[in-house]
Design an enzyme around this catalytic site. Structure first.
Site, PDB file in Angstrom:
ATOM      1  N   ARG A 194       0.695  -1.339   0.024  1.00 55.46           N
ATOM      2  CA  ARG A 194       0.042  -0.076   0.033  1.00 55.46           C
ATOM      3  C   ARG A 194       0.708   1.496   0.061  1.00 55.46           C
ATOM      4  O   ARG A 194       0.405   2.211  -0.843  1.00 55.46           O
ATOM      5  CB  ARG A 194      -0.928   0.163   1.160  1.00 55.46           C
ATOM      6  CG  ARG A 194      -1.913  -0.933   1.106  1.00 55.46           C
ATOM      7  CD  ARG A 194      -2.772  -0.679   2.536  1.00 55.46           C
ATOM      8  NE  ARG A 194      -3.682  -1.964   2.508  1.00 55.46           N
ATOM      9  CZ  ARG A 194      -5.100  -2.007   2.755  1.00 55.46           C
ATOM     10  NH1 ARG A 194      -5.528  -0.826   2.577  1.00 55.46           N
ATOM     11  NH2 ARG A 194      -5.622  -2.933   2.755  1.00 55.46           N
ATOM     12  N   HIS A 202     -19.193   9.607   1.800  1.00 49.76           N
ATOM     13  CA  HIS A 202     -19.478   8.377   1.777  1.00 49.76           C
ATOM     14  C   HIS A 202     -20.991   8.314   1.894  1.00 49.76           C
ATOM     15  O   HIS A 202     -21.757   9.141   2.545  1.00 49.76           O
ATOM     16  CB  HIS A 202     -19.000   7.906   3.431  1.00 49.76           C
ATOM     17  CG  HIS A 202     -19.231   6.584   3.759  1.00 49.76           C
ATOM     18  ND1 HIS A 202     -18.831   5.452   3.239  1.00 49.76           N
ATOM     19  CD2 HIS A 202     -20.288   5.964   4.688  1.00 49.76           C
ATOM     20  CE1 HIS A 202     -19.341   4.334   3.719  1.00 49.76           C
ATOM     21  NE2 HIS A 202     -20.287   4.517   4.433  1.00 49.76           N
TER      22      HIS A 202
HETATM   23  C1  GRF Z   1     -20.566   7.210  -3.893  1.00 50.71           C
HETATM   24  O1  GRF Z   1     -21.708   6.811  -3.084  1.00 50.71           O
HETATM   25  C2  GRF Z   1     -19.845   7.683  -2.785  1.00 50.71           C
HETATM   26  O2  GRF Z   1     -20.344   8.117  -1.577  1.00 50.71           O
HETATM   27  C3  GRF Z   1     -18.908   6.427  -2.480  1.00 50.71           C
HETATM   28  O3  GRF Z   1     -18.846   5.814  -3.664  1.00 50.71           O
HETATM   29  C4  GRF Z   1     -19.725   6.114  -4.796  1.00 50.71           C
HETATM   30  C5  GRF Z   1     -18.954   6.600  -5.660  1.00 50.71           C
HETATM   31  O4  GRF Z   1     -19.973   7.101  -6.915  1.00 50.71           O
HETATM   32  N1  GRF Z   1     -17.686   6.681  -1.556  1.00 50.71           N
HETATM   33  P1  GRF Z   1     -19.328   7.837  -7.971  1.00 50.71           P
HETATM   34  O5  GRF Z   1     -18.293   7.246  -8.631  1.00 50.71           O
HETATM   35  O6  GRF Z   1     -18.957   9.322  -7.690  1.00 50.71           O
HETATM   36  O7  GRF Z   1     -20.212   8.024  -8.839  1.00 50.71           O
END
Ligand code: GRF
Length: 211
Positions: free
Chosen positions: A65, A109
């Site tokens: 990582r 999130h």
């Molecule tokens: C979103 O729901 C975000 O909250 C989560 O992953 C998803 C990403 O969606 N972390 P996108 O790629 O921005 O359409």
């Protein structure tokens, strides 16, 4: 002007919301580079269409990582990035990454943290039978979806929701909340404080129009 680097792994709808908000003048930022750990991330095309430099940094090409993160840091810094947005980036960043951008890594999130961290947050919310869920924009720390909360928006759960239908309604709020929060950061309104309890919290000072 916020010099942003955006890390993605997939669809990139949050990236698109940021691109659109910059184009409309709603967000005072510039995306210097978009990096994806997956070559097939649809978000890469969105960035290319907007004329933003992109690169694929495949985590599988690195022994651990930390060396993956070192490669990300190098590219972000070479592009003059000051703030990093994790927009659907499905890798956990190491302390090395956080030290390179201290309190300057933002994640979005799809739940009201600290409820339902990790993957499939919308399905977790349905499994628990909560009536209200939502989304959270937060600073990234060493925990998973655990850093200081910057902003949250609530979304009601419908009786007949599926993970997909719920995710779609949360996503609308994600796009709005993310842009608003980044603009508050661009306006220098972010305040990060460590309390007597040793916890670091973040808040936004009111904007000039709200004082
Ligand atoms: C979103 O729901 C975000 O909250 C989560 O992953 C998803 C990403 O969606 N972390 P996108 O790629 O921005 O359409």
């Amino acid at each position: 002007m916020l010099a942003l680097g955006v890390l993605i792994s997939g669809r990139g709808s949050n990236l698109q919301a940021v691109i659109d908000a910059i184009a409309s003048g709603e967000l005072d930022a510039e995306i210097r580079v978009v990096l994806s750990n997956r070559a097939d991330a649809a978000g890469l095309e969105r960035a290319e269409k907007a004329g933003i430099p992109t690169a694929v940094v495949d985590h599988k090409g690195y022994r651990d990582r930390q060396s993956f993160d070192a490669a990300l840091i190098e590219r972000l810094q070479a592009s003059g990035v000051e703030w990093v947005l994790l927009a659907g980036f499905m890798r956990i960043v190491t302390p090395l990454f956080l030290q390179a951008f201290p309190n300057r890594v933002v994640n979005i999130h799809p739940s009201l943290l600290p409820a339902f961290p990790g993957v499939d947050a919308q399905a977790q919310a349905l499994a628990h039978g909560v009536r209200i869920t939502g989304c959270t924009v937060h600073l990234v720390n060493e925990g998973v979806d655990a850093g200081p909360i910057l902003a949250q928006a609530a979304v009601a759960v419908a009786l007949d929701d599926t993970p997909d239908s719920l995710a779609a309604r949360i996503l609308v709020e994600e796009h709005r909340l993310l842009v608003e929060t980044l603009q508050a950061i661009a306006e220098n309104r972010l305040i990060v404080e460590t309390g007597d309890d040793g916890r670091t919290r973040a808040r936004m000072a009111q904007g000039p129009d709200k004082q």
